[in-house]
Design a protein around this motif. Structure first.
Motif, PDB file in Angstrom:
ATOM      1  N   PHE A 171      18.682  24.878 -46.604  1.00 45.85           N
ATOM      2  CA  PHE A 171      19.591  24.826 -45.458  1.00 45.85           C
ATOM      3  C   PHE A 171      20.332  23.497 -45.353  1.00 45.85           C
ATOM      4  O   PHE A 171      19.776  22.426 -45.551  1.00 45.85           O
ATOM      5  N   HIS A 172      21.632  23.607 -45.011  1.00 45.61           N
ATOM      6  CA  HIS A 172      22.466  22.456 -44.651  1.00 45.61           C
ATOM      7  C   HIS A 172      23.264  22.877 -43.418  1.00 45.61           C
ATOM      8  O   HIS A 172      23.899  23.936 -43.425  1.00 45.61           O
ATOM      9  N   PRO A 196      26.726  29.140 -39.874  1.00 48.18           N
ATOM     10  CA  PRO A 196      27.861  29.626 -39.078  1.00 48.18           C
ATOM     11  C   PRO A 196      27.787  29.254 -37.594  1.00 48.18           C
ATOM     12  O   PRO A 196      28.812  28.926 -36.988  1.00 48.18           O
ATOM     13  N   PHE A 197      26.578  29.254 -37.014  1.00 51.58           N
ATOM     14  CA  PHE A 197      26.475  28.920 -35.592  1.00 51.58           C
ATOM     15  C   PHE A 197      26.759  27.444 -35.322  1.00 51.58           C
ATOM     16  O   PHE A 197      27.168  27.073 -34.225  1.00 51.58           O
ATOM     17  N   TYR A 247      21.858  29.649 -45.437  1.00 52.71           N
ATOM     18  CA  TYR A 247      22.490  29.615 -44.118  1.00 52.71           C
ATOM     19  C   TYR A 247      21.460  29.656 -42.994  1.00 52.71           C
ATOM     20  O   TYR A 247      21.799  29.506 -41.832  1.00 52.71           O
ATOM     21  N   ASN A 248      20.217  29.880 -43.344  1.00 54.47           N
ATOM     22  CA  ASN A 248      19.132  30.029 -42.382  1.00 54.47           C
ATOM     23  C   ASN A 248      18.468  28.673 -42.135  1.00 54.47           C
ATOM     24  O   ASN A 248      17.984  28.043 -43.078  1.00 54.47           O
ATOM     25  N   ARG A 300      30.568  24.089 -32.552  1.00 53.61           N
ATOM     26  CA  ARG A 300      31.542  22.986 -32.608  1.00 53.61           C
ATOM     27  C   ARG A 300      32.933  23.453 -32.179  1.00 53.61           C
ATOM     28  O   ARG A 300      33.614  22.768 -31.416  1.00 53.61           O
ATOM     29  N   VAL A 301      33.360  24.617 -32.678  1.00 50.55           N
ATOM     30  CA  VAL A 301      34.672  25.155 -32.297  1.00 50.55           C
ATOM     31  C   VAL A 301      34.702  25.425 -30.801  1.00 50.55           C
ATOM     32  O   VAL A 301      35.641  25.022 -30.100  1.00 50.55           O
ATOM     33  N   TYR A 302      33.669  26.105 -30.291  1.00 49.76           N
ATOM     34  CA  TYR A 302      33.630  26.417 -28.864  1.00 49.76           C
ATOM     35  C   TYR A 302      33.617  25.139 -28.019  1.00 49.76           C
ATOM     36  O   TYR A 302      34.324  25.037 -27.022  1.00 49.76           O
TER      37      TYR A 302
END
Length: 158
Positions: free
Chosen positions: A18-19, A24-25, A11-12, A30-32
């Motif tokens: 990493f992908h 999470p960010f 996740y880093n 994208r949601v924001y």
């Protein structure tokens, strides 16, 4: 490397594993972004914007707040919030007055016109809110809030 760090490495962004879709960010941004675009489109119909939406929500809930308290809740620079508040005052949405205990502090309260705008903005954005959480249970939304609050608390203030 500890087992927790190893498990979280994918996740880093600095990790070879990493992908972006697992970051999470990436999803928070994208949601924001999508939510913001939808809100801006709807609020424009009633001559409001997201900064005014935030201030009206804060004032409606708290009845009154200092500019610095609004800044803290809105996670915005004090100078930015000050400009927004005084534009809203010019529009008749809020009133300002010096704090009785400390004249250097400006207290802000919502006017009747601001209350009307508050209800109008929620009428026009209600469907977007419900659509955003379609298919999620109350428990899932509560858990999402808990997880996001924990991540927020882990991040530095400045």
């Amino acid at each position: 490397m500890t087992s927790t760090k190893k498990r979280l490495s994918r996740y880093n962004p600095a990790s070879e594993d990493f992908h972006k879709e697992e970051f999470p960010f990436y999803w928070l941004a994208r949601v924001y972004g999508r939510y913001t675009m939808g809100m801006e489109k709807l609020l424009k119909k009633i001559d409001l914007d997201i900064p005014r939406w935030r201030v009206l929500n804060i004032l409606f809930e708290n009845k009154e707040a200092s500019i610095s308290e609004i800044s803290e809740h809105a996670i915005a620079k004090l100078s930015t919030v000050t400009k927004i508040v005084y534009r809203m005052k010019d529009d008749g949405l809020v009133e300002t007055r010096p704090c009785e205990q400390d004249g250097r502090v400006t207290q802000v309260s919502i006017t009747e016109k601001g209350r009307q705008a508050f209800f109008a903005m929620h009428d026009i954005t209600d469907e977007l809110f419900h659509k955003s959480f379609q298919g999620l249970t109350e428990a899932q939304v509560r858990k999402l809030n808990q997880v996001l609050a924990k991540v927020f608390d882990n991040l530095p203030e400045s």
